[in-house]
Design an enzyme around this catalytic site. Sequence first.
Site, PDB file in Angstrom:
ATOM      1  N   HIS A 151       0.642  -1.028   0.173  1.00 49.76           N
ATOM      2  CA  HIS A 151       0.432  -0.203   0.004  1.00 49.76           C
ATOM      3  C   HIS A 151       1.000   1.209   0.131  1.00 49.76           C
ATOM      4  O   HIS A 151       0.268   2.214   0.278  1.00 49.76           O
ATOM      5  CB  HIS A 151      -1.299   0.313   1.068  1.00 49.76           C
ATOM      6  CG  HIS A 151      -1.915   1.132   1.420  1.00 49.76           C
ATOM      7  ND1 HIS A 151      -1.722   2.277   0.353  1.00 49.76           N
ATOM      8  CD2 HIS A 151      -2.625   1.321   2.246  1.00 49.76           C
ATOM      9  CE1 HIS A 151      -2.784   2.577   0.768  1.00 49.76           C
ATOM     10  NE2 HIS A 151      -3.350   2.064   1.824  1.00 49.76           N
ATOM     11  N   CYS A 152       1.997   1.011  -0.826  1.00 44.83           N
ATOM     12  CA  CYS A 152       2.929   2.375  -0.163  1.00 44.83           C
ATOM     13  C   CYS A 152       3.398   2.873  -1.450  1.00 44.83           C
ATOM     14  O   CYS A 152       3.482   3.647  -1.945  1.00 44.83           O
ATOM     15  CB  CYS A 152       4.206   2.323   1.601  1.00 44.83           C
ATOM     16  SG  CYS A 152       2.975   2.404   2.498  1.00 44.83           S
ATOM     17  N   ILE A 153       4.806   1.702  -1.460  1.00 41.00           N
ATOM     18  CA  ILE A 153       5.453   2.340  -2.798  1.00 41.00           C
ATOM     19  C   ILE A 153       4.794   2.560  -3.856  1.00 41.00           C
ATOM     20  O   ILE A 153       5.978   2.939  -4.689  1.00 41.00           O
ATOM     21  CB  ILE A 153       7.453   1.065  -2.523  1.00 41.00           C
ATOM     22  CG1 ILE A 153       7.483   1.046  -1.364  1.00 41.00           C
ATOM     23  CG2 ILE A 153       7.906   1.636  -3.167  1.00 41.00           C
ATOM     24  CD1 ILE A 153       8.351   2.310  -0.770  1.00 41.00           C
ATOM     25  N   ILE A 184       2.404   3.420  -4.920  1.00 43.96           N
ATOM     26  CA  ILE A 184       0.840   4.198  -4.667  1.00 43.96           C
ATOM     27  C   ILE A 184       1.783   5.806  -4.361  1.00 43.96           C
ATOM     28  O   ILE A 184       0.951   6.740  -5.079  1.00 43.96           O
ATOM     29  CB  ILE A 184       0.012   3.755  -3.698  1.00 43.96           C
ATOM     30  CG1 ILE A 184      -0.391   2.326  -4.491  1.00 43.96           C
ATOM     31  CG2 ILE A 184      -0.721   5.337  -3.562  1.00 43.96           C
ATOM     32  CD1 ILE A 184      -1.644   2.125  -3.055  1.00 43.96           C
ATOM     33  N   ASP A 185       2.789   6.123  -2.755  1.00 40.39           N
ATOM     34  CA  ASP A 185       2.637   7.278  -2.415  1.00 40.39           C
ATOM     35  C   ASP A 185       3.444   7.998  -3.603  1.00 40.39           C
ATOM     36  O   ASP A 185       3.244   9.197  -3.325  1.00 40.39           O
ATOM     37  CB  ASP A 185       3.463   6.832  -1.090  1.00 40.39           C
ATOM     38  CG  ASP A 185       3.251   5.542  -0.161  1.00 40.39           C
ATOM     39  OD1 ASP A 185       1.837   6.057  -0.948  1.00 40.39           O
ATOM     40  OD2 ASP A 185       3.717   5.087   1.172  1.00 40.39           O
TER      41      ASP A 185
END
Length: 446
Positions: free
Chosen positions: A281-283, A285-286
């Site tokens: 859910h991080c790399i 997307i962010d």
Amino acid sequence: MATKAVKKTKLADEMINNIRTRKAVPGLIGLGYVGLPLAIVLAEAGFKVVGYDISKQKVKLLNAGKSDIDDISDEEVRKAVSTGHLVATDDPKRISQMDTISICVPTPLSKTKDPDVSFILKAVEEITPNLKRGALVVLESTTYPGTTEDLILPKLEETGLKVGQDFFLAFSPERVDPGNPKYNTRNTPRVVGGVTPDCTRVAMAFYEQTLPLVRAVSSTQAAEMVKLLENTFRSVNIGLVNEVALMCDRLKINVWEIIDAASSKPFGFMPFYPGPGLGGHCIPIDPHYLSWKLKSLNYYARFIELAGDINSHMPEWVVERAIRLLSTRAGVALSKANVLVLGLAYKRDIKDIRESPALDVISLFKERGAKVTFNDPHVPDFEMDGKRVKSTKVTEALLKQSDLVVIVTDHTSYDYQWIVDHSKLVFDTRNATKKVTRNRDRIELL
Ligand SMILES: NC(=O)c1ccc[n+]([C@@H]2O[C@H](COP(=O)([O-])OP(=O)(O)OC[C@H]3O[C@@H](n4cnc5c(N)ncnc54)[C@H](O)[C@@H]3O)[C@@H](O)[C@H]2O)c1
């Protein structure tokens, strides 16, 4: 942007005192990978925590003493709940009991890769009618610089309460790394940026109860940007090393050997590893939150877009290599091949499949007519094209009948020597087989 100058208030001192003496009731909005570990850490520090989540199923599970995430055990939840230190609820009115409100809701991308801040907005809608005077509100969800003050602050002030005087607002990015055996919510330093100096002071006092190192930055925007720098740094470096892997393939050089050797340099180099693509859910997307924000300022974030492009094409590269491997080493077309995919989670030893490149790899194999079976010791099943697909037990017979075994996630519970010994051909996208000594000629590395 400068932090607004507001004098130290008595209310802030009272709040800090309530936090230190455990009179304050910490609350969480969202009890997922980020919210639940924080709730447990606070419960362990002696607070009586209220966790609010819109998922009735999750609330029921937690109140029954069960965890649904990798890093938190049933025992930890059971202990917190049975001692009255944690209660989960789906009733938004319970937000009115919260003295601190940590917002830990998802921040995904829309179909067009734009930020989807709807979860944050919904959370704020739930907080507004229940906001207590003196409460500390902290956004922990990763988002673009400006979110806390542009989206959250005006809504909270619609209550008539004034930031820095009647309530406190800050941003503090969660840095949890699921499955990391060394660093977790208990020992990973925090960065905090408040709207006013008192907001920062109260937020610092809150995190200092559970963490050894809390660092203040000058504003909420700075704190938001810190998180985006951290994750963009990873995305860009992974993009670079993925491109190096593509180059090494053309140069017929083993990229893993190059990275290992370069890592012997004690300064100025940090190893990143290629793989089948980014997940979680991080790399993936962010960094798009940052590039989206920059587009509105007429700036094109080149590194982010380029790394995103390279990383998102890695599943296709895996399939292209598999096609080449099957035809040159086995004389089999992918459309006629039995392919076994090992690992569905986006990284080793966890069960999270959000954005996992394995999903793309499997779907691309299927599109090209291959018969695909998958195994993941952490993922019993998943949904594909509206159907539940189950993990198949890895047996000698399954390995033998597979034309190609593709290691997509390098779970440590796999016996790689045994897998290689019973397989015809193994395509290892993670260098999981590096310790395998027998039958290395059956292995092809990414
Ligand atoms: N997962 C990670 O490794 C990680 C690490 C650092 C930061 N983050 C960031 O933290 C944020 C949360 O991520 P996560 O992985 O914990 O997500 P998650 O999906 O695991 O958990 C989010 C929870 O929020 C709940 N929720 C959604 N809307 C809600 C609402 N309006 N009110 C109450 N509950 C609501 C959901 O039911 C879910 O339980 C994201 O912004 C993410 O980018 C995640």
